[in-house]
Design an enzyme around this catalytic site. Structure first.
Site, mmCIF file in Angstrom:
data_model
loop_
_atom_site.group_PDB
_atom_site.id
_atom_site.type_symbol
_atom_site.label_atom_id
_atom_site.label_comp_id
_atom_site.label_asym_id
_atom_site.label_seq_id
_atom_site.Cartn_x
_atom_site.Cartn_y
_atom_site.Cartn_z
ATOM 1 N N ASP A 301 0.829 -1.201 0.000
ATOM 2 C CA ASP A 301 0.000 0.000 0.000
ATOM 3 C C ASP A 301 0.866 1.255 0.000
ATOM 4 O O ASP A 301 1.994 1.244 0.484
ATOM 5 C CB ASP A 301 -0.903 -0.021 1.240
ATOM 6 C CG ASP A 301 -1.934 1.075 1.242
ATOM 7 O OD1 ASP A 301 -2.798 1.070 0.357
ATOM 8 O OD2 ASP A 301 -1.878 1.944 2.148
ATOM 9 N N GLU A 344 0.954 -0.394 -5.039
ATOM 10 C CA GLU A 344 -0.037 0.632 -5.352
ATOM 11 C C GLU A 344 0.679 1.980 -5.415
ATOM 12 O O GLU A 344 1.114 2.497 -4.398
ATOM 13 C CB GLU A 344 -1.136 0.663 -4.276
ATOM 14 C CG GLU A 344 -2.185 1.723 -4.520
ATOM 15 C CD GLU A 344 -2.417 2.643 -3.330
ATOM 16 O OE1 GLU A 344 -3.418 3.378 -3.351
ATOM 17 O OE2 GLU A 344 -1.604 2.651 -2.388
#
Length: 564
Positions: A301, A344
């Site tokens: 993330d 991401e």
């Protein structure tokens, strides 16, 4: 490492002093054949599931740490999905029928115990999604037990399915009132535990408490935060506080000791590590899940908010940890493929950049969702562009992306167009990500004006599966699983009426017409030879190639493969 570098440099210098042999430019025939990627890396088909919203396999863990519902829309509360639920659906064959070869689950390690204000103080926001970490070393009780995690991963591996954890190195979670009370972090006003409400939540936390009291949380050596004794977050990507979350000082080489609250936490597996900075602790905590359970990879993330060196360290440690687990568990491993990481990096598209040189095998592709996926011309230009880039790489360096149509951070794709969108996604070059419920037409859930993304995280629609959409996705997914050519092959448009293309990858050949109905003539070009019998994996029929064409009765889509 230092001696290795010195030895390598010396060898290079000596080599430079020697007389170089004459070189001859290779002829066309002498060039080596391209090495074909195989296995998972050649064709990732990743199913992303918000575990809490998928299936409740063990109701006894639903209210761990005193977590409850809000009695209203339950937008941000825990809904009961768990590891046992994932295992149950594995055993039912849900994932194998979709052709999935990896399951990405939301972070299962322990999250903050209570809730914070969601949206504009519109709902109680628990950490059901796994992005408000409290203890990276311990399994969250709402997710299940260590035994249930072992069973989930072992069951997935037995079906040839990898398990990926969602991980965050940028930030831990907020300090919520329940956690502060349960872990005795002395920053609450008296009576806070009984009296706080959604509207006056922050008034019960003493944000001006002296620095000694706030030091009993993560501490200023660990995070940036706008609190007494802490360093404020910066303005750049690497030091800012995202949504006011505390920002880990992963770039700081200074040795740190275990935060006070973890030292006092009775059920933690975290211990003081000698001569270790923040980065070292996080890498150790995260890769222990790999070494202990056989986790095959990470979805990382907020990648652009953490420096490259931390991702390098995570990849190196993860690779070693998975190798160690496979050596210790030879009968449980799928194969000897290395640890895999996808990142991401919002709003990354299909381009190779430095992230691929710093630990990442793939990055999420944010550029696909907003295209007109029902337009054959748009689809052809997209496929042609993706295939050319992903096959050739950049300067001889390969790369991959993970393409999706729906996401928990953006929106769900139009639920009325999931047949066309499913075709567009599952025939896309590169890796693909299925978001839970895209295959079954799961509808959006409740949300508020302050946080519309909550709508994307509704409960899986087990009682209202769209059987037409599901059957379509299952056919395409299993076909894709058996043909790496779809992900890695050379793309060639064969016709626009109906839109038809081929993909060829080594000996793997397919011809696909995403939208074809009734009596059709499908051009196969030179993909299949005249007189060769081919199989349409969508309708289940066979046909013989004549004059570079196949005549058949199409039932919505045509997926031709060689008949073996």
């Amino acid at each position: 490492m230092k001696s290795f570098l010195l030895t390598s440099i010396a060898a290079l210098l000596l080599a430079g002093c020697a007389t170089a042999p004459a070189t001859v430019a290779p002829t066309e025939a002498a060039k080596p054949a391209p090495v074909l990627a195989t296995g998972f890396a050649a064709n990732p088909i990743v199913y992303f599931v918000v575990t809490d919203r998928f299936y409740n396999g063990n109701p006894s863990n639903d209210h761990s740490y005193g977590r409850t519902g809000d009695g209203d829309k339950e937008i941000g509360t825990f809904h009961g999905g768990d590891l046992a639920g994932l295992t149950a659906k594995l055993k039912e064959g849900w994932f194998t029928q979709l052709g999935v070869n990896a399951i990405w689950i939301t972070a299962p390690y322990e999250q903050i115990h209570g809730w914070v204000q969601g949206g504009k103080a519109e709902f109680k926001h628990y950490a059901y999604h796994g992005y408000y970490a409290l203890d990276y070393s311990t399994l969250d009780k709402n997710m299940g037990t260590p035994e249930e995690l072992h069973e989930f991963i072992d069951t997935a591996h037995a079906q040839g399915i990898r398990v990926l954890f969602d991980v965050v190195m940028n930030h831990p979670g907020y300090l919520d009132i329940t956690t502060a009370s349960q872990l005795h972090i002395p920053v609450l006003w008296k009576g806070a535990e009984e009296k706080y409400t959604l509207k006056d939540y922050h008034s019960w936390i003493d944000y001006n408490a002296d620095s000694k009291r706030w030091a009993q949380w993560w501490g200023r050596d660990w995070v940036r935060a706008g609190l007494p004794g802490y360093q404020e977050g910066g303005q750049d990507d690497l030091t800012k506080q995202l949504a006011y979350l505390p920002d880990f000082k992963t770039e700081n080489p200074t040795t740190v000791s275990l935060p006070v609250f973890l030292k006092n936490k009775p059920d933690t597996h975290a211990v003081d590590l000698p001569n270790t900075p923040v980065r070292g602790y996080l890498v150790k905590w995260l890769t222990d899940w790999v070494r202990d359970y056989g986790v095959d990879g990470f979805r990382c993330d907020t990648v652009k908010h953490v420096e490259y060196a931390s991702w390098d360290a995570l990849k190196v440690a993860g690779t070693q940890a998975l190798a160690d687990w496979k050596a210790a568990n030879p009968t449980k491993k799928i194969d000897d493929a290395p640890f895999w990481m996808v990142g991401e990096v919002f709003p990354h598209g299909v381009d190779r950049d430095a992230y691929y040189d710093h630990g990442f095998d793939s990055l999420l592709n944010f550029g696909f969702q907003d295209r007109n996926l029902s337009d054959a011309n748009v689809l052809e230009s997209t496929y042609r562009d993706y295939a050319a880039k992903l096959a050739g790489g950049v300067d001889g360096k390969p790369f991959d992306v993970l393409t999706y149509i729906s996401s928990h951070d953006t929106r769900l794709y139009d639920r009325s167009k999931l047949i066309d969108a499913g075709s567009s996604l599952l025939f896309a070059p590169g890796g693909v990500q299925i978001f839970y419920g895209d295959e079954s037409a799961r509808q959006p859930g409740p949300f508020t004006s302050g946080d519309p993304q909550q709508a994307t995280r509704s409960d899986m629609n087990w009682n209202s599966l769209d059987q037409t959409v599901l059957a379509h996705w299952r056919k395409l997914g299993t076909f894709r699983l058996h043909h790496a050519a779809i992900a890695r092959g050379k793309h060639l448009m064969l016709s626009m009426a109906p839109y038809t293309f081929s993909r060829i990858y080594g000996d793997d050949r397919v011809v696909i017409a995403p939208k074809a109905n009734g009596d059709v003539v499908i051009s196969v070009g030179g993909t299949f030879k005249n007189g060769e019998t081919v199989h349409d994996a969508y309708s289940g029929t066979t046909a013989k190639v004549a004059d570079g064409q196949v005549k058949l009765m199409a039932t919505g889509t045509v997926m031709l493969e060689a008949l073996h």
